[in-house]
Design a protein around this motif. Structure first.
Motif, PDB file in Angstrom:
ATOM      1  N   GLY A  47       0.774  -1.221   0.047  1.00 30.44           N
ATOM      2  CA  GLY A  47       0.073  -0.023  -0.121  1.00 30.44           C
ATOM      3  C   GLY A  47       0.975   1.145  -0.020  1.00 30.44           C
ATOM      4  O   GLY A  47       1.987   1.247  -0.464  1.00 30.44           O
ATOM      5  N   ASN A  48       0.307   2.233   0.572  1.00 26.34           N
ATOM      6  CA  ASN A  48       1.088   3.748   0.689  1.00 26.34           C
ATOM      7  C   ASN A  48       2.244   3.460   1.626  1.00 26.34           C
ATOM      8  O   ASN A  48       3.007   4.147   1.469  1.00 26.34           O
ATOM      9  N   SER A  49       2.054   2.506   2.621  1.00 27.29           N
ATOM     10  CA  SER A  49       3.147   2.432   3.414  1.00 27.29           C
ATOM     11  C   SER A  49       4.573   2.219   2.942  1.00 27.29           C
ATOM     12  O   SER A  49       5.394   2.883   3.415  1.00 27.29           O
ATOM     13  N   ARG A  50       4.608   1.568   1.828  1.00 27.73           N
ATOM     14  CA  ARG A  50       6.002   0.955   1.106  1.00 27.73           C
ATOM     15  C   ARG A  50       6.305   2.441   0.503  1.00 27.73           C
ATOM     16  O   ARG A  50       7.750   2.320   0.584  1.00 27.73           O
ATOM     17  N   TYR A  51       5.554   3.427   0.429  1.00 23.98           N
ATOM     18  CA  TYR A  51       6.292   4.551  -0.428  1.00 23.98           C
ATOM     19  C   TYR A  51       6.661   5.588   0.669  1.00 23.98           C
ATOM     20  O   TYR A  51       7.151   6.619   0.285  1.00 23.98           O
ATOM     21  N   SER A  52       6.296   5.390   1.831  1.00 21.43           N
ATOM     22  CA  SER A  52       6.429   6.357   2.942  1.00 21.43           C
ATOM     23  C   SER A  52       7.704   6.548   3.475  1.00 21.43           C
ATOM     24  O   SER A  52       8.626   5.790   3.354  1.00 21.43           O
ATOM     25  N   VAL A 238       0.535  11.093  -7.753  1.00 17.89           N
ATOM     26  CA  VAL A 238       0.184  10.230  -6.638  1.00 17.89           C
ATOM     27  C   VAL A 238       1.468   9.776  -6.135  1.00 17.89           C
ATOM     28  O   VAL A 238       2.414   8.995  -6.652  1.00 17.89           O
ATOM     29  N   ARG A 239       1.619   9.899  -4.579  1.00 17.36           N
ATOM     30  CA  ARG A 239       3.067   9.562  -4.038  1.00 17.36           C
ATOM     31  C   ARG A 239       3.041   8.002  -3.700  1.00 17.36           C
ATOM     32  O   ARG A 239       4.044   7.633  -3.457  1.00 17.36           O
ATOM     33  N   PRO A 270       5.101  19.017  -0.960  1.00 22.36           N
ATOM     34  CA  PRO A 270       5.842  19.446  -2.145  1.00 22.36           C
ATOM     35  C   PRO A 270       6.866  18.257  -2.596  1.00 22.36           C
ATOM     36  O   PRO A 270       7.487  17.782  -1.629  1.00 22.36           O
ATOM     37  N   GLN A 271       6.756  18.185  -3.652  1.00 18.28           N
ATOM     38  CA  GLN A 271       7.434  17.014  -4.344  1.00 18.28           C
ATOM     39  C   GLN A 271       8.568  17.800  -5.493  1.00 18.28           C
ATOM     40  O   GLN A 271       8.040  18.769  -5.807  1.00 18.28           O
ATOM     41  N   ASP A 272       9.381  16.992  -5.742  1.00 17.91           N
ATOM     42  CA  ASP A 272      10.263  17.360  -6.895  1.00 17.91           C
ATOM     43  C   ASP A 272       9.297  17.757  -8.185  1.00 17.91           C
ATOM     44  O   ASP A 272       8.254  16.912  -8.498  1.00 17.91           O
ATOM     45  N   ILE A 273       9.616  18.688  -8.992  1.00 15.54           N
ATOM     46  CA  ILE A 273       8.739  19.178 -10.315  1.00 15.54           C
ATOM     47  C   ILE A 273       8.668  17.990 -10.895  1.00 15.54           C
ATOM     48  O   ILE A 273       7.641  17.865 -11.942  1.00 15.54           O
ATOM     49  N   ASN A 274       9.533  17.097 -11.197  1.00 18.66           N
ATOM     50  CA  ASN A 274       9.503  15.984 -12.089  1.00 18.66           C
ATOM     51  C   ASN A 274       9.224  14.748 -11.510  1.00 18.66           C
ATOM     52  O   ASN A 274       9.361  13.421 -11.865  1.00 18.66           O
ATOM     53  N   ALA A 275       8.153  14.930 -10.313  1.00 16.50           N
ATOM     54  CA  ALA A 275       7.681  13.737  -9.832  1.00 16.50           C
ATOM     55  C   ALA A 275       6.915  12.672 -10.603  1.00 16.50           C
ATOM     56  O   ALA A 275       6.071  13.288 -11.462  1.00 16.50           O
ATOM     57  N   PRO A 276       7.050  11.357 -10.584  1.00 17.65           N
ATOM     58  CA  PRO A 276       6.261  10.579 -11.388  1.00 17.65           C
ATOM     59  C   PRO A 276       4.772  10.527 -11.222  1.00 17.65           C
ATOM     60  O   PRO A 276       4.508  10.999 -10.073  1.00 17.65           O
ATOM     61  N   LEU A 277       3.956  10.277 -12.157  1.00 18.48           N
ATOM     62  CA  LEU A 277       2.525  10.507 -12.053  1.00 18.48           C
ATOM     63  C   LEU A 277       1.906   9.737 -11.111  1.00 18.48           C
ATOM     64  O   LEU A 277       0.692   9.800 -10.283  1.00 18.48           O
ATOM     65  N   VAL A 278       2.561   8.389 -10.787  1.00 15.41           N
ATOM     66  CA  VAL A 278       2.188   7.417  -9.625  1.00 15.41           C
ATOM     67  C   VAL A 278       3.361   6.962  -8.826  1.00 15.41           C
ATOM     68  O   VAL A 278       4.391   7.063  -9.521  1.00 15.41           O
ATOM     69  N   GLY A 279       3.180   6.484  -7.899  1.00 19.03           N
ATOM     70  CA  GLY A 279       4.281   6.094  -6.874  1.00 19.03           C
ATOM     71  C   GLY A 279       5.360   5.222  -7.798  1.00 19.03           C
ATOM     72  O   GLY A 279       4.950   4.189  -8.485  1.00 19.03           O
ATOM     73  N   ASP A 280       6.283   5.532  -7.475  1.00 14.13           N
ATOM     74  CA  ASP A 280       7.472   4.625  -8.208  1.00 14.13           C
ATOM     75  C   ASP A 280       8.735   4.511  -7.066  1.00 14.13           C
ATOM     76  O   ASP A 280       9.087   5.591  -6.572  1.00 14.13           O
TER      77      ASP A 280
END
Length: 505
Positions: A47-52, A238-239, A270-280
């Protein structure tokens, strides 16, 4: 269409993130036969926890108590750290201030009171804890590091490490884990929940048992984001996981669960301007940009638009993404000079820094009107105090812009003039982490229906459980909330299943 296949367990956990894994382990600890259903594949689980960043906010008496849960390596790192106590009163104040006093008092009380016990319990399950010193503090920071007391601990190797530790614990038990098993609907009779229906490639399968929903919110559902959060949110990067589609949130409400919380707000940072559209997983954990407190942030028109020094970043970052998203093209530029650039969090090394010897030159590189950016910087510099000796990078220092200045937006702390070139800028945008709207539950994790009655056999924890966060949240409180109420929901669902079995004998 063939009839659905059937299986029966005591407890069915929907979702394999931090909250669901804690719920499954707790239910198993209470003697239940448990199955965990994860919509993602094994490779994408968590889930989201993995990207946190995997920071947990918990009460404690200071660094000596925190050291009792740290790994040996983290203990060695903690030798150069201090940390003030984080009391129940401080935790309650932080929950209330970020949610403008709307947070549910009962749920908040349980979250606060059980927060440290959850940290210790997770350690007993194999979660490895360390401090936030390497995550949030530059190696160039001189002397000892006084850690933010609310950023109590973090999991070793961030969200990836957290999820690995918890799944390792699950795999040492007889808990059944099914991947690629998206739950489609609740099996209900009136208000009573008897299990769930899983969507398969060529049909459905039914899994019976008391149900714990730990399936997240709707951060990865563009239609729901546009519907509830408003214009433009369907386009926000999406982070986290792409599997947070809000399916079981909708299904629970359709079954009668009461929606609660702030449906028009989300954790957005705030995320880097080149953030991927979905969690990577190769990019998402290293692109947050949370050192805005040490400089100014401007939009594409060269204008500041929020108080960068309102509070410690851990108390403001989750709402700052929205104000960036509200700007033209959803873009901001964080600007620093040589007095503070060495203080930036280590994750900034992954960004594309833009350097310039003058503000006009920087503006040209950012495609901003030089006259506009120069005016913004000149006005800001003029409003900064002349005596900057009280600047304190690690604490609220009260170094603020003059109240008599013409600034439309003040800076309440860390107001140093941008006067030491070369200047450095980083482009940022808004990234959504999780949504605040959810379903109602009591202090025992039991879901409550629209009429205020319990829905027998249904429990919830994590992002799907609403009522605690409104407008903003204190950093690290979300994962702690999932763990605290995951433990509780697991025990309660196991007890319910046991009582139901005895009634049927």
């Amino acid at each position: 269409m063939p009839a659905p296949s059937h299986s029966t367990f005591d407890v069915v956990v929907v979702g394999g993130g931090n909250a669901g894994l804690c719920a499954a382990l707790s239910a198993h600890e209470a003697g239940a036969r448990v199955i965990l259903l994860e919509a993602a594949s094994k490779e994408e689980r968590g889930g989201n926890s993995r990207y946190s960043g995997a920071v947990f906010r918990a009460i404690h008496n200071g660094i000596d108590q925190v050291k009792t849960v740290l790994t040996p390596q983290a203990l060695d790192e903690a030798k150069r750290c201090s940390m003030a106590p984080y009391t129940k009163e401080l935790y309650h104040d932080d929950l209330a201030s970020t949610s403008h006093g709307r947070n549910d008092p009962g749920l908040s009380e349980v979250l606060v009171n059980e927060s440290w016990a959850a940290i210790e319990w997770m350690k007993s399950k194999g979660v490895m804890w360390e401090t936030t010193v390497r995550k949030y503090y530059s190696e160039k920071l001189n002397g000892a590091v006084d850690l933010l007391p609310g950023g109590t601990v973090k999991a070793y190797k961030d969200g990836v490490g957290l999820i690995q530790n918890l799944f390792d614990a699950v795999e040492k038990t007889d808990i059944v884990v099914r991947y690629n098993a998206p739950v489609h609907v609740l099996l209900v009779a009136g208000d009573t929940v008897h299990g769930v229906r899983v969507r398969e490639t060529d049909g459905y399968s039914d899994v019976h048992g008391s149900v714990i929903l730990a399936s997240g919110g709707f951060s990865a559902n563009p239609a729901m984001k546009r519907q509830y959060l408003g214009e433009g949110w369907d386009l926000v990067p999406v982070r986290g996981t792409r599997h947070n589609t809000g399916t079981m949130l909708r299904r629970a409400i359709e079954a009668g669960a009461r929606p609660v919380g702030h449906w028009g707000a989300a954790h957005a940072s705030p995320q880097d301007i080149n953030a991927p559209l979905v969690g990577d997983i190769t990019k998402t954990p290293v692109i947050p940009r949370y050192s805005y407190t040490y400089g100014i942030t401007v939009n594409v028109n060269g204008k500041r638009f929020f108080d960068e020094g309102e509070d410690e970043f851990s108390m403001t970052y989750a709402k700052t993404g929205k104000v960036i998203g509200d700007q033209p093209r959803s873009i901001g530029y964080q600007i620093f000079d040589q007095k503070t650039v060495h203080l930036l969090q280590p994750r900034y090394v992954t960004g594309d820094a833009i350097h310039a010897d003058t503000i006009a030159e920087l503006a040209k590189k950012l495609s901003i009107s030089p006259a506009s950016l120069e005016q913004t910087v000149n006005e800001f510099n003029a409003a900064c105090p002349a005596n900057v000796e009280t600047f304190d990078a690690q604490h609220l220092d009260g170094l603020s812009t003059s109240s008599s200045s013409s600034l439309a937006v003040p800076k309440s702390n860390w107001a140093l003039p941008l006067s030491s070139p070369p200047f450095v800028a980083y482009g940022v945008t808004c990234g959504i982490t999780f949504t605040y709207g959810g379903i109602a539950s009591d202090t025992r994790g039991r879901v409550v229906n629209n009429e205020g009655r319990l829905m027998p056999g249904l429990y919830c924890t994590g992002e799907i459980a609403g009522g605690v966060f409104y407008h903003n949240y204190p950093g690290g409180a979300g994962l702690t909330k999932g763990a605290v109420f995951g433990r509780i929901a697991g025990r309660e669902a196991a007890a319910y299943a046991k009582a139901r079995r005895e009634c049927l004998r």
